[in-house]
Design a protein around this motif. Structure first.
Motif, PDB file in Angstrom:
ATOM      1  N   VAL A  72       1.082  -0.992  -0.043  1.00 32.43           N
ATOM      2  CA  VAL A  72      -0.148   0.092  -0.074  1.00 32.43           C
ATOM      3  C   VAL A  72       0.875   1.165   0.089  1.00 32.43           C
ATOM      4  N   LEU A  73       1.948   1.225   0.748  1.00 32.46           N
ATOM      5  CA  LEU A  73       3.047   2.498   1.101  1.00 32.46           C
ATOM      6  C   LEU A  73       3.536   2.583  -0.278  1.00 32.46           C
ATOM      7  N   ARG A  74       4.095   1.471  -0.765  1.00 35.55           N
ATOM      8  CA  ARG A  74       4.813   1.520  -2.295  1.00 35.55           C
ATOM      9  C   ARG A  74       3.775   2.304  -3.242  1.00 35.55           C
ATOM     10  N   GLU A  75       2.859   1.888  -3.436  1.00 34.43           N
ATOM     11  CA  GLU A  75       1.907   2.956  -4.239  1.00 34.43           C
ATOM     12  C   GLU A  75       1.671   4.038  -3.846  1.00 34.43           C
ATOM     13  N   ALA A  76       1.515   4.315  -2.659  1.00 35.20           N
ATOM     14  CA  ALA A  76       1.434   5.845  -2.283  1.00 35.20           C
ATOM     15  C   ALA A  76       2.646   6.991  -2.705  1.00 35.20           C
ATOM     16  N   VAL A  77       3.751   6.098  -2.340  1.00 36.26           N
ATOM     17  CA  VAL A  77       5.127   6.672  -2.765  1.00 36.26           C
ATOM     18  C   VAL A  77       5.066   6.720  -4.281  1.00 36.26           C
ATOM     19  N   LYS A  78       4.732   5.984  -5.075  1.00 36.23           N
ATOM     20  CA  LYS A  78       4.517   5.939  -6.705  1.00 36.23           C
ATOM     21  C   LYS A  78       3.864   7.199  -6.967  1.00 36.23           C
ATOM     22  N   LEU A  79       2.750   7.318  -6.255  1.00 39.65           N
ATOM     23  CA  LEU A  79       1.722   8.295  -6.704  1.00 39.65           C
ATOM     24  C   LEU A  79       2.221   9.639  -6.435  1.00 39.65           C
ATOM     25  N   ASP A  80       3.351   9.954  -5.533  1.00 38.64           N
ATOM     26  CA  ASP A  80       3.810  11.197  -5.299  1.00 38.64           C
ATOM     27  C   ASP A  80       5.035  11.049  -4.458  1.00 38.64           C
ATOM     28  N   PRO A  81       6.282  10.691  -5.132  1.00 40.18           N
ATOM     29  CA  PRO A  81       7.446  10.415  -4.503  1.00 40.18           C
ATOM     30  C   PRO A  81       7.991  11.556  -3.576  1.00 40.18           C
ATOM     31  N   MET A  82       7.429  12.821  -3.454  1.00 39.59           N
ATOM     32  CA  MET A  82       7.979  13.896  -2.921  1.00 39.59           C
ATOM     33  C   MET A  82       7.384  14.204  -1.475  1.00 39.59           C
ATOM     34  N   VAL A  83       6.358  13.399  -1.084  1.00 41.70           N
ATOM     35  CA  VAL A  83       5.740  13.376   0.292  1.00 41.70           C
ATOM     36  C   VAL A  83       6.660  12.548   0.891  1.00 41.70           C
ATOM     37  N   ALA A  84       6.948  13.123   2.171  1.00 40.05           N
ATOM     38  CA  ALA A  84       7.627  12.311   3.245  1.00 40.05           C
ATOM     39  C   ALA A  84       6.993  11.239   3.791  1.00 40.05           C
ATOM     40  N   GLU A  85       5.863  11.528   4.500  1.00 35.76           N
ATOM     41  CA  GLU A  85       5.190  10.659   5.531  1.00 35.76           C
ATOM     42  C   GLU A  85       4.791   9.302   4.803  1.00 35.76           C
ATOM     43  N   PRO A  86       4.430   8.972   3.635  1.00 32.62           N
ATOM     44  CA  PRO A  86       4.541   7.627   3.054  1.00 32.62           C
ATOM     45  C   PRO A  86       5.842   6.758   3.057  1.00 32.62           C
ATOM     46  N   ARG A  87       6.923   7.557   2.868  1.00 29.35           N
ATOM     47  CA  ARG A  87       8.265   7.130   3.096  1.00 29.35           C
ATOM     48  C   ARG A  87       8.598   6.529   4.356  1.00 29.35           C
ATOM     49  N   VAL A  88       8.151   7.744   5.287  1.00 26.62           N
ATOM     50  CA  VAL A  88       8.620   7.468   6.851  1.00 26.62           C
ATOM     51  C   VAL A  88       7.888   5.835   6.976  1.00 26.62           C
ATOM     52  N   SER A  89       6.574   6.045   6.874  1.00 25.41           N
ATOM     53  CA  SER A  89       5.890   4.601   7.256  1.00 25.41           C
ATOM     54  C   SER A  89       6.339   3.352   6.523  1.00 25.41           C
ATOM     55  N   LEU A  90       6.701   3.417   5.095  1.00 29.92           N
ATOM     56  CA  LEU A  90       7.248   2.309   4.296  1.00 29.92           C
ATOM     57  C   LEU A  90       8.829   2.079   4.901  1.00 29.92           C
ATOM     58  N   ALA A  91       9.464   3.151   5.367  1.00 32.78           N
ATOM     59  CA  ALA A  91      10.670   2.757   6.172  1.00 32.78           C
ATOM     60  C   ALA A  91      10.334   1.767   7.635  1.00 32.78           C
ATOM     61  N   LEU A  92       9.449   2.108   8.121  1.00 33.42           N
ATOM     62  CA  LEU A  92       9.033   1.214   9.460  1.00 33.42           C
ATOM     63  C   LEU A  92       8.438   0.001   9.007  1.00 33.42           C
ATOM     64  N   ALA A  93       7.730  -0.360   7.864  1.00 31.26           N
ATOM     65  CA  ALA A  93       7.302  -1.477   7.173  1.00 31.26           C
ATOM     66  C   ALA A  93       8.367  -2.433   7.091  1.00 31.26           C
ATOM     67  N   LEU A  94       9.269  -1.839   6.210  1.00 31.83           N
ATOM     68  CA  LEU A  94      10.662  -2.498   5.828  1.00 31.83           C
ATOM     69  C   LEU A  94      11.336  -2.955   6.893  1.00 31.83           C
ATOM     70  N   ALA A  95      11.643  -2.087   7.916  1.00 30.10           N
ATOM     71  CA  ALA A  95      12.365  -2.566   9.147  1.00 30.10           C
ATOM     72  C   ALA A  95      11.596  -3.759  10.085  1.00 30.10           C
ATOM     73  N   GLY A  96      10.149  -3.583   9.912  1.00 35.07           N
ATOM     74  CA  GLY A  96       9.440  -4.477  10.433  1.00 35.07           C
ATOM     75  C   GLY A  96       9.567  -5.956   9.752  1.00 35.07           C
ATOM     76  N   LEU A  97       9.882  -6.023   8.729  1.00 34.02           N
ATOM     77  CA  LEU A  97       9.821  -7.259   7.757  1.00 34.02           C
ATOM     78  C   LEU A  97      11.585  -7.726   7.956  1.00 34.02           C
ATOM     79  N   GLY A  98      12.376  -7.110   8.588  1.00 40.41           N
ATOM     80  CA  GLY A  98      13.693  -7.549   8.875  1.00 40.41           C
ATOM     81  C   GLY A  98      14.552  -6.821   7.512  1.00 40.41           C
ATOM     82  N   ARG A  99      14.175  -6.139   6.891  1.00 33.84           N
ATOM     83  CA  ARG A  99      14.851  -5.644   5.477  1.00 33.84           C
ATOM     84  C   ARG A  99      15.396  -4.132   5.909  1.00 33.84           C
ATOM     85  N   ASP A 100      16.421  -4.226   7.000  1.00 35.62           N
ATOM     86  CA  ASP A 100      17.049  -3.098   7.697  1.00 35.62           C
ATOM     87  C   ASP A 100      17.685  -1.942   6.514  1.00 35.62           C
TER      88      ASP A 100
END
Length: 159
Positions: A72-100
């Motif tokens: 979901v967050l990758r799609e949000a980032v794709k729609l507007d890559p210049m908005v920080a908040e979806p990227r912050v949440s995506l970073a958290l999701a990736l960390a939660g998946l162990g992809r540090d």
């Protein structure tokens, strides 16, 4: 509150969902997001759609549904890559998946998009949160994607 007052403006209800996520009222957030999905404007308006995706992603991260959140967050980032908040949440999701490494790269891009006066504080807070998520990911098995993903429109917003 907007729903209780009979207001069904998608932007207002999205704001309500975002506030609910920030207050850890995940059921309230899910209900508000459901209401937005029922409004025909949500899939036609690019900004509403991106906000819907970002808020849905934040809610999924809060629920520790990291696989679902990533898509979901990758799609949000794709729609507007210049908005920080979806990227912050995506970073958290990736960390939660162990992809540090991926999480830290996404966090670095998110921080760069923030206003200069917010970067230091957010970098510090995000770093600590990423460390916590990454440590937890090493000790737990991430959950598989849910079978109840939020429905997505068949056509993308074009505004």
């Amino acid at each position: 509150k907007a729903r209780r007052n009979g207001i069904h403006c998608p932007r207002c209800v999205l704001d309500e969902a975002s506030i609910a996520v920030s207050q850890n009222d995940l059921d309230g957030a899910a209900e508000a997001l459901r209401i937005v999905r029922c409004d025909p404007e949500w899939a036609r308006n690019r900004e509403i759609y991106r906000s819907y995706l970002a808020t849905t992603g934040q809610m999924l991260v809060a629920r520790r549904q990291f696989h679902d959140a990533e898509g979901v967050l990758r799609e949000a980032v794709k729609l507007d890559p210049m908005v920080a908040e979806p990227r912050v949440s995506l970073a958290l999701a990736l960390a939660g998946l162990g992809r540090d490494a991926e999480a830290r790269q996404e966090a670095k891009m998110a921080i760069a998009l923030l206003p200069a006066d917010q970067r230091s504080q957010r970098r510090q807070a995000l770093g600590a949160t990423l460390n916590g998520y990454a440590a937890q990911a090493k000790t737990t098995t991430p959950t598989a994607p849910s079978v109840q993903d939020p429905p997505m429109p068949q056509t993308r917003a074009k505004h």
